[in-house]
Design an enzyme around this catalytic site. Structure first.
Site, mmCIF file in Angstrom:
data_model
loop_
_atom_site.group_PDB
_atom_site.id
_atom_site.type_symbol
_atom_site.label_atom_id
_atom_site.label_comp_id
_atom_site.label_asym_id
_atom_site.label_seq_id
_atom_site.Cartn_x
_atom_site.Cartn_y
_atom_site.Cartn_z
ATOM 1 N N GLY A 189 0.840 -1.186 0.000
ATOM 2 C CA GLY A 189 0.000 0.000 0.000
ATOM 3 C C GLY A 189 0.875 1.234 0.000
ATOM 4 N N GLN A 224 3.231 9.956 1.098
ATOM 5 C CA GLN A 224 4.505 9.248 1.210
ATOM 6 C C GLN A 224 5.429 9.572 0.038
ATOM 7 O OE1 GLN A 224 2.519 5.254 2.220
ATOM 8 N NE2 GLN A 224 4.522 5.166 3.227
ATOM 9 N N CYS A 236 6.234 -0.100 7.266
ATOM 10 C CA CYS A 236 5.839 1.065 6.475
ATOM 11 C C CYS A 236 6.978 1.420 5.531
ATOM 12 C CB CYS A 236 5.528 2.235 7.400
ATOM 13 S SG CYS A 236 5.015 3.737 6.565
ATOM 14 N N LEU A 237 6.638 1.781 4.305
ATOM 15 C CA LEU A 237 7.658 2.186 3.343
ATOM 16 C C LEU A 237 8.365 3.464 3.763
ATOM 17 C CD1 LEU A 237 5.785 1.382 0.007
ATOM 18 C CD2 LEU A 237 7.518 0.009 1.184
ATOM 19 N N HIS A 244 -4.080 1.366 7.870
ATOM 20 C CA HIS A 244 -2.747 1.965 7.799
ATOM 21 C C HIS A 244 -2.729 3.118 6.799
ATOM 22 C CE1 HIS A 244 1.795 1.482 7.792
ATOM 23 N NE2 HIS A 244 1.604 2.143 6.671
ATOM 24 N N GLU A 245 -3.274 2.885 5.606
ATOM 25 C CA GLU A 245 -3.248 3.921 4.565
ATOM 26 C C GLU A 245 -4.167 5.091 4.925
ATOM 27 O OE1 GLU A 245 -0.817 3.773 2.610
ATOM 28 O OE2 GLU A 245 -0.372 1.663 2.987
ATOM 29 N N HIS A 275 -2.293 7.332 7.259
ATOM 30 C CA HIS A 275 -1.340 8.204 6.553
ATOM 31 C C HIS A 275 -2.018 9.483 6.083
ATOM 32 C CE1 HIS A 275 2.555 6.342 6.263
ATOM 33 N NE2 HIS A 275 2.053 5.191 5.826
#
Length: 182
Positions: free
Chosen positions: A56, A61, A104-105, A146-147, A150
């Site tokens: 995701g 991000q 997380c990226l 999670h997304e 963000h």
């Protein structure tokens, strides 16, 4: 996105924003123009997510403060969920709370047991402006929550407490990428 194309195949990989970047903690703005620029952003987001090996990715991000995220994520039965959401809203997060591994990226290489609800429902729109409702369970529900976090300026470490939080933040300070953080 045209039918039959592979998401991200016409996109370009953009630089990832990392923990400490102020854009990650600021709430994102609503999308108001459902146009070619939005479609290009979604393509770039898929390309970036795949290049980074994620499941995701939220627009902030990659430095775009808009309410958009993409996903290519399995659920606990290994069913693939592929799509994107524009102006998503988490309308339900329920069921049992499961503490499971989450990364997380924007915090590459750092993972922690994070509590999330086992079921989630998100409503939003496609790049074409069509209303969509996405329901997820298990790992996919974790991804949806999670997304959405963000886009509201949150990170998974915000859900951690005590020793788990201290360990994750210590690992972030010691990470190779920590000195590249804004």
């Amino acid at each position: 996105m045209r039918r039959g194309t592979i998401p991200g195949s016409s996109g370009r990989v953009r630089p990832m924003r990392l923990l400490g970047d102020p854009g990650l903690v600021a709430p994102c703005e609503e999308v108001t123009a459902f146009d070619a620029d939005l479609a290009a952003l979604v393509e770039d987001m898929f390309a970036t997510m795949y290049a980074a090996g994620g499941v995701g990715l939220a627009a902030n991000q990659i430095g775009v403060p808009l309410r958009v995220f993409v996903y290519d994520c399995p659920d606990d039965e290994d069913r693939r969920h592929l799509g994107h959401l524009v102006n998503p809203r988490l309308v339900a997060a329920e069921g049992i709370t499961v503490r499971g591994p989450e990364g997380c990226l924007s915090l590459p290489g750092i993972e922690a047991g994070t509590p999330r609800f086992d079921e989630a429902v998100v409503e939003g729109f496609t790049v074409d402006g069509a209303a969509v409702r996405v329901r997820g369970t298990g790992f996919f529900a974790r991804c949806l929550q999670h997304e959405c976090d963000h886009l509201d300026g949150g990170l998974y470490v915000d859900h951690l407490t005590g020793l788990r939080r201290r360990r994750a933040l210590r690992a972030a300070r010691r990470a190779r990428w920590a000195d590249t953080v804004a």
